[in-house]
Design an enzyme around this catalytic site. Sequence first.
Site, mmCIF file in Angstrom:
data_model
loop_
_atom_site.group_PDB
_atom_site.id
_atom_site.type_symbol
_atom_site.label_atom_id
_atom_site.label_comp_id
_atom_site.label_asym_id
_atom_site.label_seq_id
_atom_site.Cartn_x
_atom_site.Cartn_y
_atom_site.Cartn_z
ATOM 1 N N LYS A 17 5.673 -47.847 65.283
ATOM 2 C CA LYS A 17 5.068 -48.955 66.027
ATOM 3 C C LYS A 17 4.471 -48.480 67.358
ATOM 4 O O LYS A 17 3.363 -48.852 67.707
ATOM 5 C CB LYS A 17 6.112 -50.054 66.315
ATOM 6 C CG LYS A 17 6.731 -50.665 65.075
ATOM 7 C CD LYS A 17 7.650 -51.826 65.414
ATOM 8 C CE LYS A 17 8.910 -51.446 66.154
ATOM 9 N NZ LYS A 17 9.898 -50.669 65.385
ATOM 10 N N ARG A 92 12.167 -59.917 67.493
ATOM 11 C CA ARG A 92 13.133 -59.246 66.620
ATOM 12 C C ARG A 92 14.142 -60.224 66.026
ATOM 13 O O ARG A 92 15.031 -59.795 65.291
ATOM 14 C CB ARG A 92 13.879 -58.185 67.413
ATOM 15 C CG ARG A 92 13.343 -56.752 67.168
ATOM 16 C CD ARG A 92 14.084 -55.859 68.141
ATOM 17 N NE ARG A 92 14.201 -54.489 67.776
ATOM 18 C CZ ARG A 92 13.575 -53.516 68.431
ATOM 19 N NH1 ARG A 92 12.716 -53.779 69.383
ATOM 20 N NH2 ARG A 92 13.812 -52.264 68.111
ATOM 21 N N ARG A 131 12.589 -37.390 66.512
ATOM 22 C CA ARG A 131 12.226 -37.984 67.800
ATOM 23 C C ARG A 131 13.318 -37.728 68.841
ATOM 24 O O ARG A 131 13.029 -37.556 70.019
ATOM 25 C CB ARG A 131 11.983 -39.492 67.621
ATOM 26 C CG ARG A 131 11.375 -40.159 68.845
ATOM 27 C CD ARG A 131 10.893 -41.550 68.560
ATOM 28 N NE ARG A 131 11.988 -42.521 68.539
ATOM 29 C CZ ARG A 131 11.834 -43.821 68.276
ATOM 30 N NH1 ARG A 131 10.633 -44.304 68.004
ATOM 31 N NH2 ARG A 131 12.862 -44.645 68.276
ATOM 32 N N ARG A 137 15.792 -40.057 74.084
ATOM 33 C CA ARG A 137 16.395 -41.387 73.946
ATOM 34 C C ARG A 137 17.801 -41.263 73.376
ATOM 35 O O ARG A 137 17.987 -40.737 72.286
ATOM 36 C CB ARG A 137 15.527 -42.258 73.010
ATOM 37 C CG ARG A 137 14.412 -42.967 73.724
ATOM 38 C CD ARG A 137 13.607 -43.804 72.792
ATOM 39 N NE ARG A 137 14.367 -44.861 72.123
ATOM 40 C CZ ARG A 137 13.814 -45.854 71.448
ATOM 41 N NH1 ARG A 137 12.492 -45.925 71.369
ATOM 42 N NH2 ARG A 137 14.548 -46.763 70.862
ATOM 43 N N ARG A 149 21.186 -49.661 64.304
ATOM 44 C CA ARG A 149 19.851 -50.232 64.558
ATOM 45 C C ARG A 149 19.180 -50.636 63.248
ATOM 46 O O ARG A 149 18.510 -51.668 63.173
ATOM 47 C CB ARG A 149 18.986 -49.229 65.341
ATOM 48 C CG ARG A 149 19.359 -49.225 66.826
ATOM 49 C CD ARG A 149 19.035 -47.909 67.485
ATOM 50 N NE ARG A 149 17.618 -47.665 67.631
ATOM 51 C CZ ARG A 149 17.080 -46.442 67.709
ATOM 52 N NH1 ARG A 149 17.839 -45.360 67.626
ATOM 53 N NH2 ARG A 149 15.789 -46.305 67.852
#
Length: 197
Positions: A17, A92, A131, A137, A149
């Site tokens: 996204k 969400r 990532r 992160r 998640r």
Amino acid sequence: MQKLLNIVLFGPPGAGKGTQSERVISRYHLTHISTGDLFRKHLGEGTVLGLEAQRYMDHGKLVPDEIVIGMVEEKINSTADTNGFIFDGFPRTVLQAKVLDKLLKLAKGSISVMILLKVPEDELKSRLRLRAKISGRTDDQDEGKIQTRITEYKDKTLPVASYYNQQEKLVTIDGVGSMDEIFSKVCTVLDPLYESS
Ligand code: AMP
């Protein structure tokens, strides 16, 4: 008044996204509202909102609706001049989607389209692991948080797709492939809407 192009870019964590948003923004000159980025900014600045959100983000859980909605409302209302918004990581939950409809009605129109980037779970996990190495992160660096998640997405977020489907605004795109291939499919959806806005 010119019609605004308001897009929801939707999909599970790791669907791409953020990457696709950047390209959409530069092509269609939209205002980016990424709730994850906004929370991380608040966190970096040590605001009360950031610290409150951190309690949930640190566990891979969704931040409560009232906190997210207040932040998005403030951002929409403080944006004066825009061609429209691209919502990335928001809404969400179905409640967030319903409130967003109301906020847009009051101020800027309505959602034009929701684009769902579809990516299989195995691919998501390997992208998030990759990532984690680059982004720093903390929620990408822990298998347990990644799983939470994904479970939050399935339980609370996926119903948002049905909500927009009922409004005939849902378009699903295969999110596996090169960034260029995926972006070109996104443009096929957005170009006609942009021309008519
Ligand atoms: P993201 O950068 O979109 O992956 O979001 C990172 C984290 O921020 C999520 O795992 C949630 O804890 C929180 N978050 C971001 N957007 C929302 C939202 N719309 N509703 C609830 N929590 C959110």
